[in-house]
Design an enzyme around this catalytic site. Sequence first.
Site, PDB file in Angstrom:
ATOM      1  N   GLN A  28       0.799  -1.231   0.000  1.00 41.97           N
ATOM      2  CA  GLN A  28       0.000   0.000   0.000  1.00 41.97           C
ATOM      3  C   GLN A  28       0.830   1.280   0.000  1.00 41.97           C
ATOM      4  OE1 GLN A  28      -3.123   0.371  -0.573  1.00 41.97           O
ATOM      5  NE2 GLN A  28      -3.792  -1.765  -0.449  1.00 41.97           N
ATOM      6  N   THR A  71       8.441 -18.911 -16.424  1.00 41.00           N
ATOM      7  CA  THR A  71       8.799 -17.946 -17.471  1.00 41.00           C
ATOM      8  C   THR A  71       8.378 -16.551 -17.033  1.00 41.00           C
ATOM      9  OG1 THR A  71       8.510 -19.630 -19.149  1.00 41.00           O
ATOM     10  CG2 THR A  71       8.492 -17.350 -19.904  1.00 41.00           C
ATOM     11  N   CYS A 100     -10.420  -8.064  -1.283  1.00 43.22           N
ATOM     12  CA  CYS A 100     -10.401  -9.531  -1.254  1.00 43.22           C
ATOM     13  C   CYS A 100     -11.402 -10.034  -0.231  1.00 43.22           C
ATOM     14  CB  CYS A 100      -9.032 -10.097  -0.908  1.00 43.22           C
ATOM     15  SG  CYS A 100      -7.733  -8.935  -0.740  1.00 43.22           S
TER      16      CYS A 100
END
Lengths: 385, 392
Positions: free
Chosen positions: A181, A239, A328
């Site tokens: 944050q 990757t 969330c």
Amino acid sequence: MKGAYLDNSATTPPHPEVLDLMSRVQEQFFGNPSAIHYKGIEAKRIITAARRQVANVLGVREQEIIFTSGGTEANNLAICGAARRNRKRGDHLVTTAFEHHSTINCFRYLEKEGFRASYLPVDASGMIDLEMLQHEIGPATTLVSIIHVNNEIGTILPLTAIGRIIKTKNPRTLFHVDAVQSFARLTLDPEGWQADLISCSSHKIHGPKGAGCLWVKRGTPLDPLLHGGGQEAGLRSGTENTAALAGFGLAARISGSAQGKKETAFVTLKRTFLKRLEESGIDFSVNGPEPEKAAPHIINLAFPGIKAEMLLHALEEKQVYVSAGSACHSRHPEPSHVLKAIGLKDDLLTGSLRFSFSILNDLDEITLAAKETTDAVEYLRSLFK
Amino acid sequence: MSRRTVYMDHSATTPVREEVVEAMLPFYHELFGNPSSIHAPGRTVRRAVEEAREKTALALGAEPGEIFFTAGGTESNNITLRGAAKKRGEPGHIITSSIEHHAVLDVCSELAAEGHRVTFLPVDQYGRVSIDQLQEAITPDTFLISIMAANNEIGTLQPISAIGEVARERKILFHTDAVQIAGQLPIDLKKLNVDFLSLSAHKFNGPKGIGALYVRKGAKVTPLYSGGGQERKLRPGTENVPGIVGLSRAMELAVAEIKDKKKRLEALRYKMITGLMAIDETILNGHPEERLPNNVNVSFKHVEGEAVLLSLDLEGIAASSGSACSSGSLDPSHVLRAIGLDHPTAHGSIRFSLGWGNTEEDVDYLLEVIPRVVNNLRRISPTYRTNGSRKE
């Protein structure tokens, strides 16, 4: 977008320059950065540049930046990686009661693996008791993980003092900071904090989703979470997401370069917002720290007697977007653990909203949001009189 | 600089298709919200994530509830292996092959260090595991079999269907790393007895940084990460929405074109193998038929693969020796060693992997350039001069 997007602690709109760069990278530099042919080497070069940009904003060496898929992965890598690697030295871990879920749930997970965890309580402003911290750290404490800026109420933790206490009490205790944050918005001071690990995320600073990093101070003992091709100095196989990392690097540079100026801008947005609400005469209170002491881009307000969700949806109709608790968490019905930790009760606990600003917000949006909030609060109160 | 550019390293990564970029773009701009937010910008992108899940499921013959989005193939493999071991709780037995990708092999080695027993099944000269040896390796505490669908270096296809039958019969969880076949060959999870399947978008013209894990309904693993509970707690972290949308679009396109692409690539592959085998002392690695339509792996005796690669690179041709992730290392590929190549031969190996965008002209160009490259290098090779096998 008309209206006002004030949910920037959940995610931010990507910066146009970042998007432009990303689409060019995706198109031209698609090679696998581990390949030794030209397409690989040029992709690797893009990643090196991004690493340098992020390192510069943090003020650290670029070799110490480990790119991840985001803040959650960075926190998991730091906490689980440090706890497990140093298990022979000790099994005790310390954090606070109002961390982001990616930290709290790591701790709970490690408890199931047999680690002991201490969750430091916080006061009404979200501050920990430094004496209690000192008391908790012992010879078996291998890791302390503390959030820099709390994502729901904006408390700024005194990391310099915390770092000093940790390292004085046990120099071998590792210090992890969740800076998701604050990165590229407030000034970070890895050295002054005596930190060993710092987590950052890209989509909170107008970069793309799916990118973040963990700063790992040279020599910090850490186990990887992902095994495979050995990318990112063996700490994060897979990757590399070249385009997203390029976007993250540029977002860090853009957001980070105007840091001082931005803090002032955030302060102005927040002050104006509060002033407009106060002038309106509606009943509300500020949760957590005093607005002037908190992070300038986050404010959490309680509207007594009003359900946060109803207010959120009323604002949404006016295209003002805010959140109740963290994103969330917002799909779960339980009240926020942060607001509980700072001692909020009953109707305040369920009647609080977070407003979070970004550099892309302007004063007109703030004024609009304050007006719509006032109207919505008055309307909802009139219904339940 | 080179006269033309020929990219033949599609097993390392692929360019993102225009249609995929187009599908992704809105989710960087106006649809940038966090799918977990309950306001409108959040809900809109949540719907997009769920639609992407449905499309991906449809393409694989799975249920939407069985698809979990991850950061890529490596993460999908790690979540499965570590998660299944963790779920079991006590030490047990895992069967894998000796030619898996490092994202499986290295996790297995870690689990072995933590007390599990791991059998690394050998493979034959073509890189195939034997069903008999698999049967024999199973013990009462075997809880997981992890065998890749196709090998990333030599392209050999494994008998996934038969392995699935064995796993079902013996009540063992079966994971397959399908990173190399997803988008190349059809996958029908209704017909395969697979409990976990890993795939990665950037191998089929989707974006990097996004993958998926199929978890058969009822199969359970302990999550690798802790956090906000996204992806039904199996993979927390703010969803990479553009990535997810890109993966599903790339998958949709790949599946729609899969037959044509397979036919086209197999024809190119045939032409390439025929042309390359015309160079003397050249060996084809991998199975002659049971291999990925896009894979050609050959060993040119008496030369260093890396030297061939660099010469090709100067001619504008991008290929690889072994897998991309280990290309910086000097150790010969574990895959080539497992199929019985000696060190010098393994060192002389090159993987060409074809893909979307490759044409017959590309193959012609490669076949024009490569004999010269190999002959030049052999001219300065001590073993080639001394063994006197030179035929001109």
